[in-house]
Scaffold this motif. Sequence first.
Motif, PDB file in Angstrom:
ATOM      1  N   PRO A 236     141.988 -24.696  35.014  1.00  0.00           N
ATOM      2  CA  PRO A 236     142.310 -25.182  36.687  1.00  0.00           C
ATOM      3  C   PRO A 236     140.908 -24.595  36.682  1.00  0.00           C
ATOM      4  O   PRO A 236     139.485 -24.952  37.827  1.00  0.00           O
ATOM      5  CB  PRO A 236     142.957 -24.697  37.098  1.00  0.00           C
ATOM      6  CG  PRO A 236     143.694 -24.517  36.768  1.00  0.00           C
ATOM      7  CD  PRO A 236     143.706 -24.329  35.728  1.00  0.00           C
ATOM      8  N   GLY A 237     140.307 -23.235  36.566  1.00  0.00           N
ATOM      9  CA  GLY A 237     139.070 -22.328  37.055  1.00  0.00           C
ATOM     10  C   GLY A 237     138.293 -23.213  35.908  1.00  0.00           C
ATOM     11  O   GLY A 237     136.909 -23.672  36.408  1.00  0.00           O
ATOM     12  N   ALA A 238     138.486 -23.512  34.827  1.00  0.00           N
ATOM     13  CA  ALA A 238     137.529 -24.120  33.911  1.00  0.00           C
ATOM     14  C   ALA A 238     137.168 -25.330  34.621  1.00  0.00           C
ATOM     15  O   ALA A 238     135.676 -25.512  34.726  1.00  0.00           O
ATOM     16  CB  ALA A 238     137.948 -23.626  32.502  1.00  0.00           C
ATOM     17  N   ALA A 239     138.299 -26.332  34.891  1.00  0.00           N
ATOM     18  CA  ALA A 239     137.237 -27.554  35.542  1.00  0.00           C
ATOM     19  C   ALA A 239     136.908 -27.709  36.662  1.00  0.00           C
ATOM     20  O   ALA A 239     135.573 -28.391  37.135  1.00  0.00           O
ATOM     21  CB  ALA A 239     138.815 -28.516  35.328  1.00  0.00           C
ATOM     22  N   VAL A 380     144.965 -14.154  39.322  1.00  0.00           N
ATOM     23  CA  VAL A 380     143.640 -14.280  40.342  1.00  0.00           C
ATOM     24  C   VAL A 380     142.083 -13.935  39.578  1.00  0.00           C
ATOM     25  O   VAL A 380     140.711 -14.732  39.791  1.00  0.00           O
ATOM     26  CB  VAL A 380     143.851 -13.573  41.936  1.00  0.00           C
ATOM     27  CG1 VAL A 380     142.466 -13.516  42.721  1.00  0.00           C
ATOM     28  CG2 VAL A 380     145.161 -14.506  42.395  1.00  0.00           C
ATOM     29  N   LEU A 381     142.093 -13.178  39.870  1.00  0.00           N
ATOM     30  CA  LEU A 381     140.992 -12.693  38.216  1.00  0.00           C
ATOM     31  C   LEU A 381     141.003 -13.956  37.492  1.00  0.00           C
ATOM     32  O   LEU A 381     139.491 -14.178  37.191  1.00  0.00           O
ATOM     33  CB  LEU A 381     141.083 -11.378  38.054  1.00  0.00           C
ATOM     34  CG  LEU A 381     141.281  -9.881  39.472  1.00  0.00           C
ATOM     35  CD1 LEU A 381     141.211  -8.976  38.484  1.00  0.00           C
ATOM     36  CD2 LEU A 381     139.870  -9.836  40.085  1.00  0.00           C
ATOM     37  N   GLY A 386     137.046 -17.940  35.947  1.00  0.00           N
ATOM     38  CA  GLY A 386     136.712 -19.257  35.081  1.00  0.00           C
ATOM     39  C   GLY A 386     136.342 -20.509  35.289  1.00  0.00           C
ATOM     40  O   GLY A 386     135.422 -20.552  35.245  1.00  0.00           O
ATOM     41  N   ILE A 387     136.192 -20.163  36.894  1.00  0.00           N
ATOM     42  CA  ILE A 387     135.210 -21.149  37.874  1.00  0.00           C
ATOM     43  C   ILE A 387     133.825 -20.154  37.393  1.00  0.00           C
ATOM     44  O   ILE A 387     133.494 -20.946  37.143  1.00  0.00           O
ATOM     45  CB  ILE A 387     135.431 -20.688  39.066  1.00  0.00           C
ATOM     46  CG1 ILE A 387     136.958 -21.593  39.381  1.00  0.00           C
ATOM     47  CG2 ILE A 387     134.608 -21.651  39.824  1.00  0.00           C
ATOM     48  CD1 ILE A 387     137.782 -20.828  40.817  1.00  0.00           C
ATOM     49  N   ILE A 388     133.033 -18.895  37.648  1.00  0.00           N
ATOM     50  CA  ILE A 388     132.202 -18.881  37.751  1.00  0.00           C
ATOM     51  C   ILE A 388     131.237 -18.482  36.103  1.00  0.00           C
ATOM     52  O   ILE A 388     130.786 -19.112  35.980  1.00  0.00           O
ATOM     53  CB  ILE A 388     132.043 -16.900  37.882  1.00  0.00           C
ATOM     54  CG1 ILE A 388     132.015 -17.255  39.438  1.00  0.00           C
ATOM     55  CG2 ILE A 388     130.611 -17.046  37.340  1.00  0.00           C
ATOM     56  CD1 ILE A 388     132.444 -15.604  40.141  1.00  0.00           C
ATOM     57  N   THR A 389     132.651 -18.308  34.834  1.00  0.00           N
ATOM     58  CA  THR A 389     131.773 -18.660  33.894  1.00  0.00           C
ATOM     59  C   THR A 389     131.382 -20.244  33.382  1.00  0.00           C
ATOM     60  O   THR A 389     130.566 -20.160  32.986  1.00  0.00           O
ATOM     61  CB  THR A 389     133.055 -17.950  32.802  1.00  0.00           C
ATOM     62  OG1 THR A 389     133.147 -17.000  32.805  1.00  0.00           O
ATOM     63  CG2 THR A 389     132.482 -18.224  31.437  1.00  0.00           C
ATOM     64  N   CYS A 390     132.120 -21.147  33.487  1.00  0.00           N
ATOM     65  CA  CYS A 390     131.924 -23.039  33.755  1.00  0.00           C
ATOM     66  C   CYS A 390     130.994 -23.086  34.625  1.00  0.00           C
ATOM     67  O   CYS A 390     130.344 -24.125  34.357  1.00  0.00           O
ATOM     68  CB  CYS A 390     133.698 -23.453  33.365  1.00  0.00           C
ATOM     69  SG  CYS A 390     134.937 -22.791  31.853  1.00  0.00           S
TER      70      CYS A 390
END
Length: 508
Positions: A236-239, A380-381, A386-390
């Motif tokens: 989900p973070g990556a998406a 959480v981390l 994942g959000i920032i990286t992707c």
Amino acid sequence: MKEGVVNSAFVSNENLQLHRDDEQKPHEKAHEEEFSEGPCGWSNFTPSCLQCCNNAKGFVFIFGLLVIVQSVGYMMTILGVALGYIVGGQLLNIYVDVDQLQDVALSPEDPRWVGGWWIGYLIGLPAAWLLIVPFLGFPKHLPGTAKIHAEKVSQVHHDGSEDIVKEKDVGKSFKDFPLSLKLLLKNPVFMCLTLTATSEGMTSFGTSIFFTKFIENQYGKTASISSLIAGCVIIPGAAIGQVLGGLVVSKFKMKCKQTIRLAIATSFASLMFSACYVLAKCDNPEFAGISVENGATGNLSAPCNANYNCDRSHYNPVCGVNNVQYFSPCHAGCKDHVLLSKTEVYYNCSCIEDTHNTSESKAYSGKCATMCNKLPILMVLMLIAGIITCMTSTPVITAVLWCVPEKQRSFALGVQWAFIRLLGAIPAPILLGSAIDHSCILWDNSTPGSKGACLMYDNLKLASTFSLFSAAFKLISGIFIVVAYFLYKPPPGKDESNDKSSSTTLPN
């Protein structure tokens, strides 16, 4: 007389109609101007709301929409991986030899359990072939492609490659392959962006493959639960990161250099989250002879089991009532056992009794449950990381499409993915796997003369290895993207720093 009246009426009606036509002409002209054939070629497109793209601002809007669509496309590929994690995790609850399941007195919590890893291939192979059918339905060119190309403003890196491509009409035949590859490899901006994506790929492919092992060893989870957690956190973070990166590029109508700036910001922001593994680490479990003295640290043998001639090659961990883990029931000094609901319960364990002077000297098959409660912190981390990286992925791909000549875009993406696969996806598991091996403190010696699988890791070393590996390649990625920013040269007269009308300029 009647004829004159008729003629007069006819003339009057004709004049009235002409008057009405004159009144309608301005509206019709405005309508034609509003929905005339424009760069998108959608003057008669349904629904009519998409006809608004027939002007410069509309084209910018449609381009931003395409960036978002591209991000959603990448998000769907990530969701496919998420589904693979979830389904694969459930398949690991099925014993590898499905025909012998009734004869195996093991549970998925037992370290000797081997899940049905091969079942996923039987499902994935026919599903992958079915995807070929809808792809065959796409045309070679979408409507209005030529008009779009005619209205574009080039942002290709100014190194002369665009002139060579136009002059020699590169890309018409396979004979142009060497020249096309040479032009790309000589494009410093493209190469830096490609190496950026490769470094990011090293981090992503390496950590994603071993992340399940990290959860399994740090928090004492089974392989199936660890796989499920990994899929529900990372994916989900990556998406979200992919879509958010596309939205930012679209919302602010970024050009090539501005897009690279965004990639720089997200790349170095994600570098700070490399420490999340260390921040969420757990203490080593108490293991007799390894982390807890059992006669002598580092020696599985002890006075309490000296007369049992325990086999060092047969790993069958048990957890004593003292919450100390033993290599096998023999090493715990257990004499009797009984099977209760596929769980072996061992009694009269001399090592447990001798060590803690308790009357209840029994143990249970399997590893001891961990008392560490830092898994939510890691989740959480990793979600934020994942959000920032992707968020870096979409700007980098967009910048790649901008910095190369138009006829080389598809080829450029192919070359970039070749670098990512060959220099990222293949070496990453090898390098990280080798580094992880150095954090092992208990090896399987069931096969004489060879080192088997690792049975127990040092949690601090394991977390440090993940953090250092991630930080090293994210730093390399950040350096390459900064170099790309300073090397990029927009075409003459297209200096983005002095361009104040980006909202009305047609981007490439």
